[in-house]
Design an enzyme around this catalytic site. Structure first.
Site, PDB file in Angstrom:
ATOM      1  N   ASP A  78       4.710  -1.492  12.367  1.00  0.00           N
ATOM      2  CA  ASP A  78       4.946  -2.762  13.062  1.00  0.00           C
ATOM      3  C   ASP A  78       6.109  -3.581  12.476  1.00  0.00           C
ATOM      4  O   ASP A  78       6.244  -4.767  12.778  1.00  0.00           O
ATOM      5  CB  ASP A  78       3.666  -3.605  13.105  1.00  0.00           C
ATOM      6  CG  ASP A  78       3.132  -3.928  11.719  1.00  0.00           C
ATOM      7  OD1 ASP A  78       3.732  -3.473  10.727  1.00  0.00           O
ATOM      8  OD2 ASP A  78       2.113  -4.636  11.631  1.00  0.00           O
ATOM      9  N   THR A 111       6.781  -6.952   1.039  1.00  0.00           N
ATOM     10  CA  THR A 111       7.910  -6.561   0.199  1.00  0.00           C
ATOM     11  C   THR A 111       9.235  -6.950   0.852  1.00  0.00           C
ATOM     12  O   THR A 111      10.176  -7.394   0.173  1.00  0.00           O
ATOM     13  CB  THR A 111       7.874  -5.038  -0.050  1.00  0.00           C
ATOM     14  OG1 THR A 111       6.665  -4.738  -0.750  1.00  0.00           O
ATOM     15  CG2 THR A 111       9.063  -4.583  -0.875  1.00  0.00           C
ATOM     16  N   ARG A 159     -23.099  10.244  25.176  1.00  0.00           N
ATOM     17  CA  ARG A 159     -22.776   9.786  23.835  1.00  0.00           C
ATOM     18  C   ARG A 159     -21.367   9.206  23.845  1.00  0.00           C
ATOM     19  O   ARG A 159     -20.468   9.710  24.507  1.00  0.00           O
ATOM     20  CB  ARG A 159     -22.867  10.928  22.823  1.00  0.00           C
ATOM     21  CG  ARG A 159     -22.516  10.452  21.417  1.00  0.00           C
ATOM     22  CD  ARG A 159     -22.610  11.536  20.372  1.00  0.00           C
ATOM     23  NE  ARG A 159     -23.999  11.867  20.071  1.00  0.00           N
ATOM     24  CZ  ARG A 159     -24.346  12.811  19.193  1.00  0.00           C
ATOM     25  NH1 ARG A 159     -23.419  13.506  18.578  1.00  0.00           N
ATOM     26  NH2 ARG A 159     -25.613  13.073  18.955  1.00  0.00           N
ATOM     27  N   ARG A 212       0.027  -4.774  -4.820  1.00  0.00           N
ATOM     28  CA  ARG A 212       0.114  -5.782  -3.755  1.00  0.00           C
ATOM     29  C   ARG A 212       0.412  -7.144  -4.379  1.00  0.00           C
ATOM     30  O   ARG A 212      -0.373  -8.071  -4.269  1.00  0.00           O
ATOM     31  CB  ARG A 212      -1.190  -5.822  -2.954  1.00  0.00           C
ATOM     32  CG  ARG A 212      -1.427  -4.584  -2.129  1.00  0.00           C
ATOM     33  CD  ARG A 212      -2.663  -4.738  -1.256  1.00  0.00           C
ATOM     34  NE  ARG A 212      -3.009  -3.483  -0.609  1.00  0.00           N
ATOM     35  CZ  ARG A 212      -2.502  -3.053   0.545  1.00  0.00           C
ATOM     36  NH1 ARG A 212      -1.612  -3.771   1.178  1.00  0.00           N
ATOM     37  NH2 ARG A 212      -2.870  -1.899   1.054  1.00  0.00           N
ATOM     38  N   PHE A 213       1.546  -7.230  -5.030  1.00  0.00           N
ATOM     39  CA  PHE A 213       1.942  -8.470  -5.709  1.00  0.00           C
ATOM     40  C   PHE A 213       3.305  -8.884  -5.173  1.00  0.00           C
ATOM     41  O   PHE A 213       4.200  -8.056  -5.015  1.00  0.00           O
ATOM     42  CB  PHE A 213       2.035  -8.192  -7.221  1.00  0.00           C
ATOM     43  CG  PHE A 213       2.677  -9.301  -7.998  1.00  0.00           C
ATOM     44  CD1 PHE A 213       1.929 -10.380  -8.465  1.00  0.00           C
ATOM     45  CD2 PHE A 213       4.039  -9.263  -8.289  1.00  0.00           C
ATOM     46  CE1 PHE A 213       2.542 -11.390  -9.197  1.00  0.00           C
ATOM     47  CE2 PHE A 213       4.652 -10.272  -9.016  1.00  0.00           C
ATOM     48  CZ  PHE A 213       3.899 -11.342  -9.467  1.00  0.00           C
ATOM     49  N   ASP A 270       1.337   1.227   9.773  1.00  0.00           N
ATOM     50  CA  ASP A 270       1.091   0.486  11.020  1.00  0.00           C
ATOM     51  C   ASP A 270       2.299   0.514  11.965  1.00  0.00           C
ATOM     52  O   ASP A 270       2.164   0.188  13.149  1.00  0.00           O
ATOM     53  CB  ASP A 270       0.753  -0.973  10.699  1.00  0.00           C
ATOM     54  CG  ASP A 270      -0.671  -1.121  10.164  1.00  0.00           C
ATOM     55  OD1 ASP A 270      -1.357  -0.093  10.014  1.00  0.00           O
ATOM     56  OD2 ASP A 270      -1.089  -2.249   9.882  1.00  0.00           O
ATOM     57  N   GLU A 299      -8.094  -1.226  13.961  1.00  0.00           N
ATOM     58  CA  GLU A 299      -8.920  -2.142  13.157  1.00  0.00           C
ATOM     59  C   GLU A 299      -8.675  -3.603  13.525  1.00  0.00           C
ATOM     60  O   GLU A 299      -9.531  -4.456  13.344  1.00  0.00           O
ATOM     61  CB  GLU A 299      -8.667  -1.922  11.664  1.00  0.00           C
ATOM     62  CG  GLU A 299      -7.217  -2.147  11.278  1.00  0.00           C
ATOM     63  CD  GLU A 299      -6.914  -1.876   9.806  1.00  0.00           C
ATOM     64  OE1 GLU A 299      -7.829  -1.623   9.021  1.00  0.00           O
ATOM     65  OE2 GLU A 299      -5.711  -1.919   9.457  1.00  0.00           O
ATOM     66  N   THR A 345       5.366   1.485   6.389  1.00  0.00           N
ATOM     67  CA  THR A 345       4.035   0.995   6.756  1.00  0.00           C
ATOM     68  C   THR A 345       3.427   1.975   7.734  1.00  0.00           C
ATOM     69  O   THR A 345       4.091   2.387   8.682  1.00  0.00           O
ATOM     70  CB  THR A 345       4.045  -0.392   7.416  1.00  0.00           C
ATOM     71  OG1 THR A 345       2.783  -0.552   8.095  1.00  0.00           O
ATOM     72  CG2 THR A 345       5.119  -0.556   8.464  1.00  0.00           C
ATOM     73  N   GLN A 397      -6.253   8.168   6.099  1.00  0.00           N
ATOM     74  CA  GLN A 397      -4.987   8.046   6.844  1.00  0.00           C
ATOM     75  C   GLN A 397      -3.752   7.798   5.966  1.00  0.00           C
ATOM     76  O   GLN A 397      -2.625   7.934   6.421  1.00  0.00           O
ATOM     77  CB  GLN A 397      -5.066   6.870   7.833  1.00  0.00           C
ATOM     78  CG  GLN A 397      -6.006   7.092   8.986  1.00  0.00           C
ATOM     79  CD  GLN A 397      -6.356   5.785   9.680  1.00  0.00           C
ATOM     80  OE1 GLN A 397      -5.668   5.363  10.594  1.00  0.00           O
ATOM     81  NE2 GLN A 397      -7.419   5.142   9.253  1.00  0.00           N
ATOM     82  N   MET A 400      -6.222   2.665  11.581  1.00  0.00           N
ATOM     83  CA  MET A 400      -5.544   1.486  11.049  1.00  0.00           C
ATOM     84  C   MET A 400      -4.666   0.817  12.108  1.00  0.00           C
ATOM     85  O   MET A 400      -4.367   1.413  13.146  1.00  0.00           O
ATOM     86  CB  MET A 400      -4.759   1.857   9.807  1.00  0.00           C
ATOM     87  CG  MET A 400      -5.693   2.114   8.623  1.00  0.00           C
ATOM     88  SD  MET A 400      -4.828   2.339   7.053  1.00  0.00           S
ATOM     89  CE  MET A 400      -6.237   2.379   5.908  1.00  0.00           C
ATOM     90  N   ARG A 456      -3.411  -3.427  11.996  1.00  0.00           N
ATOM     91  CA  ARG A 456      -3.948  -4.785  11.953  1.00  0.00           C
ATOM     92  C   ARG A 456      -3.355  -5.683  13.030  1.00  0.00           C
ATOM     93  O   ARG A 456      -4.062  -6.358  13.745  1.00  0.00           O
ATOM     94  CB  ARG A 456      -3.640  -5.377  10.577  1.00  0.00           C
ATOM     95  CG  ARG A 456      -4.215  -6.755  10.410  1.00  0.00           C
ATOM     96  CD  ARG A 456      -4.143  -7.227   8.974  1.00  0.00           C
ATOM     97  NE  ARG A 456      -4.928  -8.429   8.796  1.00  0.00           N
ATOM     98  CZ  ARG A 456      -5.242  -8.951   7.627  1.00  0.00           C
ATOM     99  NH1 ARG A 456      -4.835  -8.363   6.527  1.00  0.00           N
ATOM    100  NH2 ARG A 456      -5.956 -10.047   7.556  1.00  0.00           N
ATOM    101  N   GLY A 501       0.832  -1.207   0.000  1.00  0.00           N
ATOM    102  CA  GLY A 501       0.000   0.000   0.000  1.00  0.00           C
ATOM    103  C   GLY A 501       0.862   1.250   0.000  1.00  0.00           C
ATOM    104  O   GLY A 501       1.947   1.262   0.563  1.00  0.00           O
ATOM    105  N   ARG A 545     -21.712   6.361  18.306  1.00  0.00           N
ATOM    106  CA  ARG A 545     -21.501   6.632  16.875  1.00  0.00           C
ATOM    107  C   ARG A 545     -20.113   6.167  16.452  1.00  0.00           C
ATOM    108  O   ARG A 545     -19.157   6.268  17.218  1.00  0.00           O
ATOM    109  CB  ARG A 545     -21.593   8.137  16.590  1.00  0.00           C
ATOM    110  CG  ARG A 545     -22.846   8.810  17.118  1.00  0.00           C
ATOM    111  CD  ARG A 545     -24.045   8.504  16.244  1.00  0.00           C
ATOM    112  NE  ARG A 545     -25.250   9.073  16.829  1.00  0.00           N
ATOM    113  CZ  ARG A 545     -25.762  10.254  16.456  1.00  0.00           C
ATOM    114  NH1 ARG A 545     -25.163  10.963  15.515  1.00  0.00           N
ATOM    115  NH2 ARG A 545     -26.862  10.710  17.025  1.00  0.00           N
ATOM    116  N   ASP A 589       5.848  -5.483   5.242  1.00  0.00           N
ATOM    117  CA  ASP A 589       6.026  -6.915   5.461  1.00  0.00           C
ATOM    118  C   ASP A 589       6.227  -7.751   4.200  1.00  0.00           C
ATOM    119  O   ASP A 589       7.224  -8.463   4.051  1.00  0.00           O
ATOM    120  CB  ASP A 589       4.758  -7.457   6.143  1.00  0.00           C
ATOM    121  CG  ASP A 589       4.989  -7.618   7.620  1.00  0.00           C
ATOM    122  OD1 ASP A 589       5.979  -7.030   8.110  1.00  0.00           O
ATOM    123  OD2 ASP A 589       4.186  -8.301   8.271  1.00  0.00           O
TER     124      ASP A 589
END
Lengths: 341, 341, 341, 341
Positions: D129, D105, D162, D72-73, D127, D222, D125, D274, D169, D171, D10, D266, D103
């Site tokens: 991570d 790549t 409320r 993403r290959f 993330d 997420e 990334t 992001q 993001m 994972r 990404g 909500r 990761d």
């Protein structure tokens, strides 16, 4: 139809939105060929042209500056300038011209229109002082930048008896100064519209610092001038290119304040930072609407007019109506700035 | 003079600028006492008041939300509501009322004015659909946020045949959708003003992806609806509080696009992010001007009117003239959005 | 336990995050009473204290400045200063002290620790030159502001042979200059770490403008100095408070460049704009972590130490280890700035 | 030397800074030819190459996305993928390869290195991570965007009872969630590191709303999951591309909270917003340093390594050391987030 396009004068954010609109609407709706001139009128006289197509306008909405380049050159002020313009237009078989610019470019446009060229102009200037339109391209972004800078100055520690002078652009009109002062809650704003009396400025600061504050922010338009016959005499220095010398009036006011109050006074000059960067949504939308309206007008056969914002509408205004006029800040806005200081 | 002040309906950035202006101009220019009501009309009925002074408005220009609190409560829709308002005003010896709000608050204001209370209203709504004024407080900030989000989505990798749907606010009018679409160069915009035909949407996307693109951005106003009798039927779900369900129409459109094109389609719902944060300079200035104009009007004896922006001027508009009307996006703007897609 | 808290030296964005963390963690985790001193060490000597509670730290994460106030006063440099500190701590029954500050405050902290007071320090300075920690509070926000200003200058029309000098903070180290130059792609950066040879600067600019550019941006740290024995002699003027005079070195470089190249050269001095406004997420997180670590350390009985960032970890460093040292920009960063110009 | 360059996975803001650095340093310092592959490993296998020169990297520092395109290959997961890579490298006479990615790549890079190719990797990334480096390109910008959104949500009117869920993001690790929660002062943060017990979440919210608040903000990564054996069972749905389904966990938590508390809850899902837009100065500097270090390493003959940030230094880490590891948020940061809620 072959339509020429140029940007003249200082660059401002939002020009590329207008260029993009002329190309998209010109090609897409009317099938015109858009011919770009590099570096404003200089490129017209020099015949510095290229076919301006969709490949040039990708991702330009968020870009400051102008993809056409610009220059502070005006054909009517140089020998044979207008003739040079006409010669290039004929050589390139250009049937109409859209020019985006401020005072100088608009004046040149009216001269070229008088010579028989079909022409529509689009106003841009961060000073917002073009007569006949509520807003010119670039102004909104400049106010945003000035406001953010004033916000930053505002949150620093409130030192005892310190005065912060922040100088913003505005040679003949204080639009940026007044609007950013209202937006940021500045204590005092000095503009070309209302020559200032340094004794009143000093009195205000002394009273404020004695009564309830330890810190004041004074926004100064670069074109601010002292009141004739008041306690401070001042002759504005002129730069190499006839421009206002950045910081000159502010440094002078600083000296006066320090001498008369003893308050530690600092000057920040925003300068070119105000002209650059990502255009606000407002300037992108204004550029897009003006560009679309200009090519629509050209295609309908209009000439000698300028696109203008009036309330919610984009209208056309004859160039001759705006010549020689400066749109200054109205009294209501000046009063709001004073009331909310 | 004792002047009451309230904010009603959903909060938007710029409310605090208006509150600040009412207090500064009210105290400084006229010597009024400003009385704040907490949580909108609910606070009026409940007598939840406090003297609102200079200590409350320090550093609020840059703050989103409203320092008075707000609520979605309207006195004319609840038994004895108007009587409760009158009782509190009498008990607190309040001679005039300034209320800042959207449709519901403006409607309540006209009912309270009919009952003999001197009242001036100030329009706010991020939807910008209040009739009679070019702009309402909060709209400019929301467009800025939506544009920035669209810019971000725009710069991510352009994947093959992906469609990004971004849903923005706008129940009865597509102001945010249309202006942020123009500002960011989105490919398609769906609004309440122009019910959409899903087959045309799909045709446009297919053509675009076949011809020259691998990626499309579709801006959807939450109040967008399909054309009656077209290929997609849709019944908008209604939330607990009568509000539009965020994301509902977009998720539905996503399904239709995926089924009809096979394009990977993603939905982003900006939601409450659009209502919050630092107000733009434009909303701070608008709030400051409206607040100043409202207290000036009250002090001159005006009643039953709303402050409004018309071009460069702040004017007063009778509340009865705006009742029941929705200001939709004019044709010129819709065309610019289409032409520049 | 009664824990005193002060902020000293110039204010920077992120101080309030640290204050908030001390209060939240101090009260919530340990049940301490946090006692705030107003205006740094000045408030300690003067006994200007108040109980600092949760009501003071609402909504302060996004606020620049310091809610405690600050002052450039150091007890060890004034007669009886340390005694005054000790007297107040005893009178107020304060058992430990957390002080947030730069060089001066850290030095004072080590003197007060020597006098037997339990003390933990937190480093802040936009110059990022405190030894022993990767980052100090305020630096990241300043770099963000400088980068944004450089971005703006970068997008303005690229005039023929114009040189833009942008002066940023950094008296003893060029952290802001080097990092913002890398981030914005500036052509040249002058820092205290590497005294410059004006003849090499001029040669670089001439070569660049002859070869492939019409425009250069030079970032100058306020503490930049010419190489000893090189063609430009310079004596840095000193301000009233011993501070560097904003713009002095840049104006001098401008004159040298203009005389030696004939290029139109303009100076922008960012000044106080760099110290204010909303802290970045990085400074808020750093302040939050340092504040939490400081109160944890105090509660464990640590003294004479400073919180420090080392890679991903927050650690404690003895104050005596950092005394008299300046952390300058490492060679690798200077090389990246040069390579990517 | 001919050096190939690709970006995989990404896209994130800051990739262009790394590409620019590889080109500038590669050409300027070493005289290499840089060969760009379009769309990641897909372009290597397909032989989709072009000479990447200075004309491609003008003005890219401020641009999100990647000028090389991405996909993403991964060659090692497709038949003959590695052979395809080797064939292209030979055909194009490419002697070394720099690959920028997350990761997938990095894993591909280690496989290609094993096949004898000289390779240096750069981690990116949002993330954050990737094991072995303090920071990966893109993370800082994502935290900035999440923090700004949380700030906005925070300033809206604090409605009674409320709960606002904001999904970000992350994972396998909650870096964005935890850091943006600390920066914005969110009340609760749910991450993959610490599976949550919905009953404790509900108890916390009930207690908070009863005791002293009317509003809570919950940041959800997420990849957050309920504690095994706790009151809420949940099977994460998987998207078409194996990705996490945006909003799935948050919508589920919303239902649980509403049923168990009655509080109006909500959900806002920040999603692709992001990943895009202008990189922060931190990501531009990190990209610039990593790009410079990678080409330096390649030129020195290094292979099978990744550039990494460790404190203030850029170092090289063997790819085999990081394989299969996920860098999660350390306990100290999780505790700060909890302490300052």
């Amino acid at each position: 139809m072959r339509v020429g396009l140029l940007t003249g004068g200082g660059d401002v954010p939002g020009l590329n939105a207008a260029i993009r609109a002329v190309v998209k609407q010109g090609e897409g709706e009317y099938g015109h060929s858009i011919i770009g001139f590099r570096n404003g009128w200089r490129g017209v006289v020099d015949g510095d042209v290229f076919p301006l197509g969709r490949q040039h306008i990708r991702n330009v909405l968020t870009q400051g500056g102008t993809l056409l380049g610009t220059a502070r050159f005006h054909p009517h002020s140089s020998d044979g300038g207008i003739d040079g313009v006409l010669a290039t237009l004929e050589a390139e078989r250009i049937e109409a011209l859209i020019c985006i610019g401020g005072d100088g470019t608009l004046h040149a446009a009216s001269k070229v229109a008088e010579a028989g060229v079909r022409i529509v102009a689009i106003p841009k200037t961060i000073d917002n002082d073009v007569w006949g339109t509520d807003r010119s391209i670039g102004f909104d972004t400049a106010v945003g930048i000035a406001t953010e800078a004033l916000d930053r100055v505002h949150t620093t520690a409130e030192s005892h008896n310190r005065v912060m002078i922040v100088e913003v652009m505005g040679r003949h009109a204080g639009w940026i100064a007044v609007t950013s002062a209202i937006a940021s809650g500045a204590e005092l704003v000095l503009t070309p519209e209302e020559p200032f009396d340094i004794e009143k400025v000093v009195k205000f600061l002394k009273h404020r610092h004695r009564a309830h504050a330890s810190f004041s922010i004074v926004v100064v338009a670069e074109g601010a001038v002292p009141l004739q016959g008041s306690a401070m005499s001042y002759e504005a220095p002129v730069g190499k290119f006839g421009e206002i010398v950045a910081g000159a009036i502010s440094e002078r006011i600083k000296v006066e304040i320090e001498e008369r109050t003893g308050f530690d006074t600092r000057v920040t000059v925003l300068g070119h930072v105000q002209r650059g960067g990502i255009p606000t949504h407002t300037d992108r939308i204004l550029g897009s609407r003006f560009g679309t309206a200009a090519i629509d007008a050209i295609s309908r056969g209009e000439t000698g007019v300028m696109t203008a914002l009036r309330g919610e509408d984009v209208v056309l205004v004859p160039l001759e109506e705006i010549a020689g006029k400066v749109k200054q800040v109205p009294a209501e806005l000046l009063q709001v700035a004073r009331a909310l200081a």
